[in-house]
Scaffold this motif. Sequence first.
Motif, PDB file in Angstrom:
ATOM      1  N   ASN A   1      44.449  37.995  42.723  1.00 25.75           N
ATOM      2  CA  ASN A   1      43.843  39.283  42.393  1.00 25.75           C
ATOM      3  C   ASN A   1      42.328  39.281  42.565  1.00 25.75           C
ATOM      4  OD1 ASN A   1      45.926  41.345  41.103  1.00 25.75           O
ATOM      5  ND2 ASN A   1      46.561  39.273  40.553  1.00 25.75           N
ATOM      6  N   GLY A   2      41.839  38.355  43.381  1.00 19.84           N
ATOM      7  CA  GLY A   2      40.455  38.444  43.812  1.00 19.84           C
ATOM      8  C   GLY A   2      39.456  37.504  43.182  1.00 19.84           C
ATOM      9  N   VAL A   3      39.888  36.633  42.253  1.00 16.49           N
ATOM     10  CA  VAL A   3      38.965  35.632  41.711  1.00 16.49           C
ATOM     11  C   VAL A   3      38.875  34.486  42.721  1.00 16.49           C
ATOM     12  CG1 VAL A   3      38.473  34.049  39.814  1.00 16.49           C
ATOM     13  CG2 VAL A   3      39.585  36.244  39.352  1.00 16.49           C
ATOM     14  N   ALA A   4      37.668  34.082  43.077  1.00 17.11           N
ATOM     15  CA  ALA A   4      37.470  33.082  44.135  1.00 17.11           C
ATOM     16  C   ALA A   4      38.224  31.785  43.823  1.00 17.11           C
ATOM     17  CB  ALA A   4      35.986  32.792  44.299  1.00 17.11           C
TER      18      ALA A   4
ATOM     19  N   ASN B   1      44.909  41.026  33.936  1.00 17.69           N
ATOM     20  CA  ASN B   1      44.123  41.959  34.748  1.00 17.69           C
ATOM     21  C   ASN B   1      42.737  42.187  34.155  1.00 17.69           C
ATOM     22  OD1 ASN B   1      46.252  42.287  36.551  1.00 17.69           O
ATOM     23  ND2 ASN B   1      47.071  44.074  35.491  1.00 17.69           N
ATOM     24  N   SER B   2      42.662  42.243  32.836  1.00 14.69           N
ATOM     25  CA  SER B   2      41.362  42.385  32.178  1.00 14.69           C
ATOM     26  C   SER B   2      40.499  41.153  32.413  1.00 14.69           C
ATOM     27  CB  SER B   2      41.561  42.609  30.676  1.00 14.69           C
ATOM     28  OG  SER B   2      42.243  43.818  30.421  1.00 14.69           O
ATOM     29  N   LEU B   3      41.128  39.979  32.367  1.00 15.70           N
ATOM     30  CA  LEU B   3      40.381  38.742  32.621  1.00 15.70           C
ATOM     31  C   LEU B   3      39.868  38.706  34.056  1.00 15.70           C
ATOM     32  CD1 LEU B   3      42.462  35.981  30.793  1.00 15.70           C
ATOM     33  CD2 LEU B   3      40.237  36.927  30.148  1.00 15.70           C
TER      34      LEU B   3
ATOM     35  N   PHE C   1      36.057  37.980  35.003  1.00 18.15           N
ATOM     36  CA  PHE C   1      35.714  36.829  35.837  1.00 18.15           C
ATOM     37  C   PHE C   1      34.998  37.249  37.116  1.00 18.15           C
ATOM     38  CE2 PHE C   1      39.487  34.253  33.968  1.00 18.15           C
ATOM     39  CZ  PHE C   1      38.762  34.067  32.805  1.00 18.15           C
ATOM     40  N   LYS C   2      35.304  38.433  37.622  1.00 14.67           N
ATOM     41  CA  LYS C   2      34.593  38.932  38.798  1.00 14.67           C
ATOM     42  C   LYS C   2      33.178  39.359  38.432  1.00 14.67           C
ATOM     43  CE  LYS C   2      38.527  40.621  41.519  1.00 14.67           C
ATOM     44  NZ  LYS C   2      39.175  41.844  42.078  1.00 14.67           N
ATOM     45  N   GLU C   3      33.028  39.943  37.259  1.00 15.68           N
ATOM     46  CA  GLU C   3      31.690  40.377  36.818  1.00 15.68           C
ATOM     47  C   GLU C   3      30.807  39.181  36.504  1.00 15.68           C
ATOM     48  OE1 GLU C   3      29.616  42.951  33.167  1.00 15.68           O
ATOM     49  OE2 GLU C   3      31.797  42.923  33.407  1.00 15.68           O
ATOM     50  N   PHE C   4      31.373  38.196  35.832  1.00 14.26           N
ATOM     51  CA  PHE C   4      30.642  36.977  35.468  1.00 14.26           C
ATOM     52  C   PHE C   4      31.153  35.864  36.385  1.00 14.26           C
ATOM     53  CE2 PHE C   4      30.532  39.653  31.765  1.00 14.26           C
ATOM     54  CZ  PHE C   4      29.239  39.514  31.267  1.00 14.26           C
ATOM     55  N   ASP C   5      30.479  35.689  37.502  1.00 14.07           N
ATOM     56  CA  ASP C   5      30.986  34.782  38.542  1.00 14.07           C
ATOM     57  C   ASP C   5      30.216  33.472  38.636  1.00 14.07           C
ATOM     58  OD1 ASP C   5      28.615  35.748  39.523  1.00 14.07           O
ATOM     59  OD2 ASP C   5      29.452  36.538  41.397  1.00 14.07           O
ATOM     60  N   LYS C   6      29.489  33.109  37.567  1.00 12.53           N
ATOM     61  CA  LYS C   6      28.738  31.849  37.574  1.00 12.53           C
ATOM     62  C   LYS C   6      29.459  30.747  36.796  1.00 12.53           C
ATOM     63  CE  LYS C   6      24.161  33.916  38.244  1.00 12.53           C
ATOM     64  NZ  LYS C   6      24.685  35.254  38.583  1.00 12.53           N
ATOM     65  N   ASN C   7      30.756  30.915  36.582  1.00 14.89           N
ATOM     66  CA  ASN C   7      31.529  29.922  35.842  1.00 14.89           C
ATOM     67  C   ASN C   7      32.608  29.303  36.720  1.00 14.89           C
ATOM     68  OD1 ASN C   7      31.164  32.395  33.669  1.00 14.89           O
ATOM     69  ND2 ASN C   7      30.695  30.401  32.809  1.00 14.89           N
TER      70      ASN C   7
END
Length: 218
Positions: A178-181, A131-133, A137-143
Amino acid sequence: MKHWRNPTLLAAALTLLAGCTTNPYTGEREAGKAGIYGGVGAVTGAVIGAATSSKKDRAKGALIGAAVGGAAGGGYGYYVDTQEAKLRQTLQGTGVQVQRNGDELKLIMPGNITFASNSADVSSGFYPTLNSLVLVFKEFDKNGIDIVGHTDSTGSLALNQDLSNRRAQSVAAYLSGNGVAPARISAYGAGPNQPIASNANEAGRAQNRRVEINLRPL
């Protein structure tokens, strides 16, 4: 090489190459990351700027190219700096290792904290870490997010290949659920083919049983 005799151009390029940044999370001065990205970008931009300018404007074009290239290169380096610091802060005490190689980050998740033996179901105790990841990953979405499952060499190759693949897919499904593209995520199993320790003893085999998340530029 005569195009590089302009002292102003040389000073600008060397200044960017030597540049240091302060990591906002650790407070450390870091010359080897964003500074290097900016310096490489500056030199590349300067070369392109000089090459695409008329002879009389070559120095001016090089300086403009250096500024633009330095900003672009340093920007991504700084992005990775802050992402690395956030991951280290978030994952402290979880057992997950954070490794950096240039502009790529790797998270190593030991098998004993992610899955039960011979199972591809994520351990309930590991959900808070995942959940922390998800938040990072949502905050830093350029990877891009490459998830790779690994096993030791015990048992058949086919069994290990299947288990490692299902474990990688389980982590990928949890992140995307959980919402990561999903477009950012890839997942596959490497089986026992990429050991990081000897399979001749239990300590080494325990290290080889793991899931890795590789973060790379999109």
